[in-house]
Scaffold this motif. Structure first.
Motif, PDB file in Angstrom:
ATOM      1  N   PRO A  80      49.408  35.517  21.298  1.00 33.36           N
ATOM      2  CA  PRO A  80      48.108  35.890  20.736  1.00 33.36           C
ATOM      3  C   PRO A  80      48.234  36.750  19.473  1.00 33.36           C
ATOM      4  O   PRO A  80      47.385  36.656  18.579  1.00 33.36           O
ATOM      5  N   VAL A  81      49.296  37.540  19.377  1.00 36.32           N
ATOM      6  CA  VAL A  81      49.515  38.339  18.162  1.00 36.32           C
ATOM      7  C   VAL A  81      49.784  37.403  16.987  1.00 36.32           C
ATOM      8  O   VAL A  81      49.228  37.566  15.898  1.00 36.32           O
ATOM      9  N   PHE A  82      50.617  36.386  17.217  1.00 38.67           N
ATOM     10  CA  PHE A  82      50.899  35.409  16.172  1.00 38.67           C
ATOM     11  C   PHE A  82      49.638  34.639  15.780  1.00 38.67           C
ATOM     12  O   PHE A  82      49.384  34.405  14.597  1.00 38.67           O
ATOM     13  N   LEU A  83      48.839  34.246  16.767  1.00 37.00           N
ATOM     14  CA  LEU A  83      47.631  33.480  16.472  1.00 37.00           C
ATOM     15  C   LEU A  83      46.631  34.306  15.661  1.00 37.00           C
ATOM     16  O   LEU A  83      45.999  33.786  14.741  1.00 37.00           O
ATOM     17  N   ALA A  84      46.498  35.581  15.995  1.00 38.73           N
ATOM     18  CA  ALA A  84      45.619  36.460  15.212  1.00 38.73           C
ATOM     19  C   ALA A  84      46.151  36.594  13.786  1.00 38.73           C
ATOM     20  O   ALA A  84      45.381  36.544  12.813  1.00 38.73           O
ATOM     21  N   PHE A  85      47.469  36.745  13.648  1.00 43.84           N
ATOM     22  CA  PHE A  85      48.078  36.819  12.310  1.00 43.84           C
ATOM     23  C   PHE A  85      47.821  35.532  11.535  1.00 43.84           C
ATOM     24  O   PHE A  85      47.471  35.560  10.349  1.00 43.84           O
ATOM     25  N   LEU A  86      47.976  34.399  12.195  1.00 41.89           N
ATOM     26  CA  LEU A  86      47.759  33.104  11.548  1.00 41.89           C
ATOM     27  C   LEU A  86      46.329  32.983  11.034  1.00 41.89           C
ATOM     28  O   LEU A  86      46.102  32.553   9.892  1.00 41.89           O
ATOM     29  N   CYS A  87      45.366  33.385  11.843  1.00 45.10           N
ATOM     30  CA  CYS A  87      43.960  33.325  11.429  1.00 45.10           C
ATOM     31  C   CYS A  87      43.695  34.264  10.256  1.00 45.10           C
ATOM     32  O   CYS A  87      43.005  33.892   9.295  1.00 45.10           O
ATOM     33  N   TYR A  88      44.222  35.471  10.316  1.00 45.86           N
ATOM     34  CA  TYR A  88      44.019  36.434   9.241  1.00 45.86           C
ATOM     35  C   TYR A  88      44.688  35.953   7.949  1.00 45.86           C
ATOM     36  O   TYR A  88      44.105  36.028   6.863  1.00 45.86           O
ATOM     37  N   LEU A  89      45.892  35.433   8.076  1.00 40.69           N
ATOM     38  CA  LEU A  89      46.605  34.903   6.913  1.00 40.69           C
ATOM     39  C   LEU A  89      45.813  33.773   6.264  1.00 40.69           C
ATOM     40  O   LEU A  89      45.704  33.703   5.034  1.00 40.69           O
ATOM     41  N   ALA A  90      45.225  32.897   7.065  1.00 33.86           N
ATOM     42  CA  ALA A  90      44.434  31.789   6.534  1.00 33.86           C
ATOM     43  C   ALA A  90      43.220  32.316   5.766  1.00 33.86           C
ATOM     44  O   ALA A  90      42.898  31.811   4.679  1.00 33.86           O
ATOM     45  N   LEU A  91      42.564  33.341   6.303  1.00 32.76           N
ATOM     46  CA  LEU A  91      41.406  33.921   5.609  1.00 32.76           C
ATOM     47  C   LEU A  91      41.800  34.538   4.274  1.00 32.76           C
ATOM     48  O   LEU A  91      41.129  34.341   3.256  1.00 32.76           O
ATOM     49  N   VAL A  92      42.889  35.295   4.280  1.00 31.86           N
ATOM     50  CA  VAL A  92      43.334  35.958   3.049  1.00 31.86           C
ATOM     51  C   VAL A  92      43.785  34.916   2.024  1.00 31.86           C
ATOM     52  O   VAL A  92      43.461  35.024   0.831  1.00 31.86           O
ATOM     53  N   ALA A  93      44.491  33.884   2.474  1.00 32.56           N
ATOM     54  CA  ALA A  93      44.930  32.829   1.557  1.00 32.56           C
ATOM     55  C   ALA A  93      43.726  32.092   0.972  1.00 32.56           C
ATOM     56  O   ALA A  93      43.687  31.784  -0.227  1.00 32.56           O
ATOM     57  N   TRP A  94      42.728  31.814   1.809  1.00 33.90           N
ATOM     58  CA  TRP A  94      41.516  31.142   1.328  1.00 33.90           C
ATOM     59  C   TRP A  94      40.807  31.996   0.279  1.00 33.90           C
ATOM     60  O   TRP A  94      40.428  31.497  -0.786  1.00 33.90           O
ATOM     61  N   ALA A  95      40.628  33.278   0.580  1.00 30.92           N
ATOM     62  CA  ALA A  95      39.948  34.178  -0.363  1.00 30.92           C
ATOM     63  C   ALA A  95      40.748  34.301  -1.661  1.00 30.92           C
ATOM     64  O   ALA A  95      40.173  34.330  -2.753  1.00 30.92           O
ATOM     65  N   GLY A  96      42.060  34.365  -1.554  1.00 33.52           N
ATOM     66  CA  GLY A  96      42.898  34.431  -2.752  1.00 33.52           C
ATOM     67  C   GLY A  96      42.797  33.164  -3.574  1.00 33.52           C
ATOM     68  O   GLY A  96      42.698  33.206  -4.804  1.00 33.52           O
ATOM     69  N   GLY A  97      42.802  32.028  -2.896  1.00 32.92           N
ATOM     70  CA  GLY A  97      42.655  30.752  -3.595  1.00 32.92           C
ATOM     71  C   GLY A  97      41.319  30.630  -4.289  1.00 32.92           C
ATOM     72  O   GLY A  97      41.240  30.163  -5.436  1.00 32.92           O
ATOM     73  N   GLU A  98      40.263  31.065  -3.596  1.00 32.89           N
ATOM     74  CA  GLU A  98      38.937  31.046  -4.224  1.00 32.89           C
ATOM     75  C   GLU A  98      38.898  31.921  -5.477  1.00 32.89           C
ATOM     76  O   GLU A  98      38.306  31.540  -6.480  1.00 32.89           O
ATOM     77  N   ARG A  99      39.527  33.089  -5.391  1.00 32.60           N
ATOM     78  CA  ARG A  99      39.529  33.980  -6.550  1.00 32.60           C
ATOM     79  C   ARG A  99      40.273  33.337  -7.723  1.00 32.60           C
ATOM     80  O   ARG A  99      39.824  33.394  -8.862  1.00 32.60           O
ATOM     81  N   ILE A 100      41.421  32.754  -7.453  1.00 30.28           N
ATOM     82  CA  ILE A 100      42.195  32.109  -8.513  1.00 30.28           C
ATOM     83  C   ILE A 100      41.398  30.980  -9.147  1.00 30.28           C
ATOM     84  O   ILE A 100      41.325  30.858 -10.380  1.00 30.28           O
ATOM     85  N   LEU A 101      40.784  30.145  -8.320  1.00 28.70           N
ATOM     86  CA  LEU A 101      40.019  29.014  -8.850  1.00 28.70           C
ATOM     87  C   LEU A 101      38.773  29.463  -9.608  1.00 28.70           C
ATOM     88  O   LEU A 101      38.374  28.821 -10.584  1.00 28.70           O
ATOM     89  N   SER A 102      38.161  30.556  -9.180  1.00 31.82           N
ATOM     90  CA  SER A 102      36.961  31.033  -9.876  1.00 31.82           C
ATOM     91  C   SER A 102      37.276  31.616 -11.242  1.00 31.82           C
ATOM     92  O   SER A 102      36.396  31.693 -12.097  1.00 31.82           O
ATOM     93  N   ARG A 103      38.508  32.008 -11.463  1.00 29.72           N
ATOM     94  CA  ARG A 103      38.890  32.596 -12.752  1.00 29.72           C
ATOM     95  C   ARG A 103      39.359  31.559 -13.759  1.00 29.72           C
ATOM     96  O   ARG A 103      39.591  31.874 -14.917  1.00 29.72           O
ATOM     97  N   ARG A 104      39.530  30.338 -13.302  1.00 31.89           N
ATOM     98  CA  ARG A 104      39.940  29.277 -14.224  1.00 31.89           C
ATOM     99  C   ARG A 104      38.761  28.904 -15.118  1.00 31.89           C
ATOM    100  O   ARG A 104      37.624  28.882 -14.688  1.00 31.89           O
ATOM    101  N   GLU A 105      39.086  28.624 -16.362  1.00 31.53           N
ATOM    102  CA  GLU A 105      38.044  28.219 -17.306  1.00 31.53           C
ATOM    103  C   GLU A 105      37.586  26.808 -16.980  1.00 31.53           C
ATOM    104  O   GLU A 105      38.383  25.937 -16.683  1.00 31.53           O
ATOM    105  N   VAL A 106      36.287  26.625 -17.062  1.00 34.56           N
ATOM    106  CA  VAL A 106      35.728  25.295 -16.860  1.00 34.56           C
ATOM    107  C   VAL A 106      35.561  24.675 -18.240  1.00 34.56           C
ATOM    108  O   VAL A 106      34.890  25.236 -19.105  1.00 34.56           O
ATOM    109  N   PRO A 107      36.199  23.507 -18.456  1.00 31.95           N
ATOM    110  CA  PRO A 107      36.101  22.881 -19.787  1.00 31.95           C
ATOM    111  C   PRO A 107      34.656  22.446 -20.066  1.00 31.95           C
ATOM    112  O   PRO A 107      33.938  22.050 -19.157  1.00 31.95           O
ATOM    113  N   PRO A 108      34.245  22.525 -21.330  1.00 31.93           N
ATOM    114  CA  PRO A 108      32.858  22.136 -21.695  1.00 31.93           C
ATOM    115  C   PRO A 108      32.605  20.660 -21.527  1.00 31.93           C
ATOM    116  O   PRO A 108      33.361  19.831 -21.469  1.00 31.93           O
TER     117      PRO A 108
END
Length: 108
Positions: A80-108
């Protein structure tokens, strides 16, 4: 060395927590939602594990790295400790990915 696996999970989770807090990815912005998501995800995967254990698909292998404490047959304390870590890691990775993608320039 008994407990090495649990120690590795806890240290890894601490590293992800430092990144999360430092970069304000998910936990600091929505602590209740983060805890709920980790809790629900962990519970889901524990039910999944229980189904796998009952059907004989999942079995606990022998390892000197585990503490040797079983919460149920074929369910070590570390799971259960590993599963909680896995879930938390997925959330942090998702939020990090969203931040990276939101900072990319959108071509006109």
């Amino acid at each position: 060395m008994p407990g090495a696996y649990l120690l590795a999970i806890v240290l890894s989770a601490a590293g992800i927590l430092v990144l999360d807090v430092r970069l304000r990815l998910i936990g600091p912005r929505a602590p209740a939602a983060t805890l709920a998501a980790v809790g629900i995800g962990t519970l889901f995967f524990l039910v999944w594990d229980a189904a796998g254990i009952l059907t004989g698909v999942f079995v606990k292998g022998g390892s000197d790295l585990l503490l040797g404490v079983d919460l149920a047959p074929h369910l070590p304390l570390e799971e259960p400790v590993f599963l909680a870590f896995l879930c938390y890691l997925a959330l942090v990775a998702w939020a990090g990915g969203e931040r990276i993608l939101s900072r990319r320039e959108v071509p006109p």
